[in-house]
Design an enzyme around this catalytic site. Structure first.
Site, PDB file in Angstrom:
ATOM      1  N   GLY A  49       0.751  -1.232   0.015  1.00 24.07           N
ATOM      2  CA  GLY A  49       0.094  -0.061  -0.083  1.00 24.07           C
ATOM      3  C   GLY A  49       1.027   1.234  -0.095  1.00 24.07           C
ATOM      4  N   GLN A  54       2.598  10.084   1.620  1.00 27.16           N
ATOM      5  CA  GLN A  54       3.985   9.349   1.612  1.00 27.16           C
ATOM      6  C   GLN A  54       4.783   9.564   0.131  1.00 27.16           C
ATOM      7  OE1 GLN A  54       2.374   5.167   2.219  1.00 27.16           O
ATOM      8  NE2 GLN A  54       4.203   5.302   3.347  1.00 27.16           N
ATOM      9  N   CYS A 102       6.450   0.039   7.082  1.00 25.67           N
ATOM     10  CA  CYS A 102       5.985   1.231   6.410  1.00 25.67           C
ATOM     11  C   CYS A 102       7.026   1.781   5.558  1.00 25.67           C
ATOM     12  CB  CYS A 102       5.448   2.122   7.448  1.00 25.67           C
ATOM     13  SG  CYS A 102       4.638   3.954   6.566  1.00 25.67           S
ATOM     14  N   LEU A 103       6.839   2.139   4.370  1.00 28.16           N
ATOM     15  CA  LEU A 103       7.814   2.497   3.114  1.00 28.16           C
ATOM     16  C   LEU A 103       8.195   4.206   3.714  1.00 28.16           C
ATOM     17  CD1 LEU A 103       5.820   1.720  -0.053  1.00 28.16           C
ATOM     18  CD2 LEU A 103       7.641   0.439   1.250  1.00 28.16           C
ATOM     19  N   HIS A 144      -4.082   0.864   7.923  1.00 31.15           N
ATOM     20  CA  HIS A 144      -2.744   1.261   7.800  1.00 31.15           C
ATOM     21  C   HIS A 144      -2.920   2.644   6.760  1.00 31.15           C
ATOM     22  CE1 HIS A 144       1.851   1.204   7.785  1.00 31.15           C
ATOM     23  NE2 HIS A 144       1.460   1.847   6.773  1.00 31.15           N
ATOM     24  N   GLU A 145      -3.369   2.347   5.746  1.00 36.84           N
ATOM     25  CA  GLU A 145      -3.185   3.666   4.724  1.00 36.84           C
ATOM     26  C   GLU A 145      -4.080   4.489   4.989  1.00 36.84           C
ATOM     27  OE1 GLU A 145      -0.962   3.358   2.803  1.00 36.84           O
ATOM     28  OE2 GLU A 145      -0.531   1.278   3.191  1.00 36.84           O
ATOM     29  N   HIS A 148      -2.866   7.134   7.366  1.00 41.50           N
ATOM     30  CA  HIS A 148      -1.794   8.089   6.587  1.00 41.50           C
ATOM     31  C   HIS A 148      -2.557   9.043   6.341  1.00 41.50           C
ATOM     32  CE1 HIS A 148       2.171   6.094   6.506  1.00 41.50           C
ATOM     33  NE2 HIS A 148       1.793   5.045   5.988  1.00 41.50           N
TER      34      HIS A 148
HETATM   35 NI    NI Z   1       2.985   3.052   5.846  1.00 41.43          NI
END
Ligand code: NI
Length: 182
Positions: A49, A54, A102-103, A144-145, A148
């Protein structure tokens, strides 16, 4: 196509509520292009995701795609999905703890409690509304997304901060143990 530059923990954009995608922007070329680049970037960096903040865009938009991998053999796959202006309509009381990364915080993992099931309303890129009921890993990724888009990152949700570890330690201590039985 180039990977989009990614924002990382510490960047204030990850702590702000993202703006709603306006009706004008739906079906626009610029939105289509951004979505394309987000999918490309997410796949290149091996994520399931990616939310617009991000990649430096404060918009309520995220892309999700879930595939089975040797380290995630149990997951229910999800075809490429675009979620815009999402809303959580219902949550299960029951929460489960599982590992997340997480990226925006590379090479770190932690145990995060999430609602086992969620019902989510969102629009796709043409503005069409969808309501989905999700469970397990899919429910986790959506939560999670969506976090964000609200300026929340997974470490905020962690209850056991001692579970925070580097990917290297995660591979040895968690994946190593889990995969031995195969
Ligand atoms: Ni993340």
């Amino acid at each position: 196509m180039k990977r989009l530059p990614r924002t990382q923990f510490g960047n204030p954009i990850l702590r702000k509520k993202a703006k709603k995608v306006s009706p004008k922007l739906f079906s626009s070329r610029s939105l289509k292009q951004l979505i394309k680049e987000m999918f490309f970037t997410m796949r290149r960096v091996g994520g399931v995701g990616l939310a617009a903040p991000q990649v430096g865009k404060p918009l309520q938009l995220a892309v999700i795609e879930i595939k089975k991998t040797p380290t995630r053999p149990e997951v229910v796959p999800l075809a490429p999905t675009i979620i815009i202006n999402p809303e959580i309509l219902a949550i299960s009381k029951e929460k489960i703890n599982d590992w997340e990364g997480c990226l925006s915080l590379p090479n770190v993992r932690g145990l995060v409690p999430r609602h086992k099931g969620v019902t989510i309303k969102y629009s796709d890129q043409s503005g069409e509304r969808h309501v989905v009921k999700l469970r397990g890993f899919q429910a986790r990724v959506f939560q999670h997304e969506i976090d964000h888009l609200d300026g929340t990152v997974y470490v905020d949700r962690m209850q056991d901060m001692q579970s925070l570890m580097t990917s290297k330690e995660f591979k040895v201590r968690i994946l190593g143990k889990g995969l031995k039985s195969k």
